[in-house]
Design a protein around this motif. Sequence first.
Motif, short mmCIF file in Angstrom:
data_model
loop_
_atom_site.label_atom_id
_atom_site.label_comp_id
_atom_site.label_asym_id
_atom_site.label_seq_id
_atom_site.Cartn_x
_atom_site.Cartn_y
_atom_site.Cartn_z
N TRP A 107 0.83 -1.20 0.00
CA TRP A 107 0.00 0.00 0.00
C TRP A 107 0.87 1.25 0.00
O TRP A 107 1.71 1.44 0.89
CB TRP A 107 -0.92 -0.01 1.22
CG TRP A 107 -1.66 1.26 1.49
CD1 TRP A 107 -2.29 2.07 0.59
CD2 TRP A 107 -1.84 1.88 2.77
NE1 TRP A 107 -2.85 3.15 1.21
CE2 TRP A 107 -2.60 3.05 2.56
CE3 TRP A 107 -1.46 1.55 4.07
CZ2 TRP A 107 -2.96 3.90 3.61
CZ3 TRP A 107 -1.82 2.38 5.10
CH2 TRP A 107 -2.56 3.55 4.86
N ALA A 108 0.67 2.11 -1.00
CA ALA A 108 1.39 3.38 -1.09
C ALA A 108 0.66 4.40 -0.21
O ALA A 108 -0.16 5.18 -0.69
CB ALA A 108 1.46 3.85 -2.54
N GLN A 115 8.26 5.12 -2.35
CA GLN A 115 7.16 5.12 -3.31
C GLN A 115 7.58 4.31 -4.53
O GLN A 115 8.66 4.51 -5.06
CB GLN A 115 6.79 6.55 -3.73
CG GLN A 115 6.23 7.41 -2.61
CD GLN A 115 4.85 6.97 -2.15
OE1 GLN A 115 4.09 6.38 -2.92
NE2 GLN A 115 4.51 7.27 -0.90
N ARG A 117 7.37 3.73 -8.18
CA ARG A 117 6.95 4.41 -9.40
C ARG A 117 7.76 3.89 -10.59
O ARG A 117 8.91 3.51 -10.44
CB ARG A 117 7.17 5.93 -9.28
CG ARG A 117 6.31 6.62 -8.23
CD ARG A 117 6.40 8.13 -8.33
NE ARG A 117 5.57 8.81 -7.35
CZ ARG A 117 6.00 9.22 -6.17
NH1 ARG A 117 7.27 9.03 -5.82
NH2 ARG A 117 5.19 9.84 -5.33
N ALA A 151 -1.72 -1.32 -3.97
CA ALA A 151 -3.07 -0.78 -3.79
C ALA A 151 -3.03 0.70 -3.46
O ALA A 151 -2.16 1.17 -2.72
CB ALA A 151 -3.78 -1.54 -2.68
N SER A 152 -3.98 1.42 -4.00
CA SER A 152 -4.19 2.81 -3.63
C SER A 152 -5.01 2.84 -2.33
O SER A 152 -5.56 1.82 -1.90
CB SER A 152 -4.96 3.55 -4.73
OG SER A 152 -6.25 2.97 -4.88
N THR A 153 -5.12 4.01 -1.73
CA THR A 153 -5.95 4.14 -0.54
C THR A 153 -7.40 3.81 -0.85
O THR A 153 -8.10 3.18 -0.04
CB THR A 153 -5.81 5.55 0.05
OG1 THR A 153 -4.45 5.77 0.42
CG2 THR A 153 -6.70 5.73 1.28
N ALA A 154 -7.87 4.19 -2.03
CA ALA A 154 -9.24 3.86 -2.43
C ALA A 154 -9.45 2.35 -2.50
O ALA A 154 -10.51 1.84 -2.10
CB ALA A 154 -9.57 4.51 -3.77
N ARG A 155 -8.45 1.63 -2.99
CA ARG A 155 -8.55 0.17 -3.07
C ARG A 155 -8.56 -0.44 -1.67
O ARG A 155 -9.30 -1.41 -1.41
CB ARG A 155 -7.38 -0.38 -3.89
CG ARG A 155 -7.30 -1.91 -3.94
CD ARG A 155 -8.56 -2.53 -4.46
NE ARG A 155 -8.50 -3.99 -4.45
CZ ARG A 155 -9.57 -4.77 -4.35
NH1 ARG A 155 -10.78 -4.25 -4.25
NH2 ARG A 155 -9.43 -6.08 -4.34
N GLU A 202 -6.53 9.27 6.13
CA GLU A 202 -6.65 7.85 5.82
C GLU A 202 -7.48 7.14 6.90
O GLU A 202 -8.34 6.31 6.58
CB GLU A 202 -5.26 7.22 5.71
CG GLU A 202 -4.50 7.65 4.46
CD GLU A 202 -3.03 7.30 4.52
OE1 GLU A 202 -2.39 7.25 3.45
OE2 GLU A 202 -2.49 7.11 5.64
#
Length: 241
Positions: A107-108, A115, A117, A151-155, A202
């Motif tokens: 999780w980023a 990070q 990228r 995963a993004s925070t939304a995920r 978050e």
Amino acid sequence: MTVPVFLSPELGGTELTLGGPEGRHAASVRRLRAGERVDLTDGAGTVAECVVREVLKDALRLDVLGRYEVTPPAPRLVVVQGLPKGDRGELAVEMMTEAGVDVIVPWAAARSITQWRGDKVAKALGRWRSTAREAGKQARRFHLPQVTEPASTARVEELLAGAALGLVLHEEAAEPLSGRPLPPGGDIVVVVGPEGGVSEEELTRFKAAKAVPVLLGDTVLRTSTAGVAAAAVLLTRTGRW
């Protein structure tokens, strides 16, 4: 002596050849000899119990003694791991794999110093998956853990919302993890923040997704050890340990 485990996609028939990197490691590094026992698995629960018939330069010829299926453990334990700095990500993956975590989600997080990228994504993810694979063999796990795409925070919100129980490790939580009631079934998802912890934004989003902030104890654990500590508590309380 513990029977060594090797991964193989081919487990059918009465005779098998273990080649490729696994066979090379067995023959050249482990230096297995004729008559020794080995177990092959596909990492998805199928196990072939074998004995070495012949050692080649970079492979083993094996006689299959028997096969069986290992039932997937339940409840499933998913750990969302905030990206740590340096090689602490691989350390976290190794320990969680040995403990029995079923799914590891990179999780980023907002406070992650590291990070992934560009080209870093494939390389870093490859290291995590390789670590899980090798640690799983060492621990004689016949269901290897899944290391998902980052995963993004939304995920992460989606994972928490769909879980039977979502938990966020947080140093200011009032409720201890050891006292949290557990569901009778379904996935348990645990979020572990990076070195800087989970941000207030978050935490607010995760609580809105039904997650519960919980405390491990009075001491502050590193992000690389918090996941395995939480897993130990949950695996004990669910009866998997």
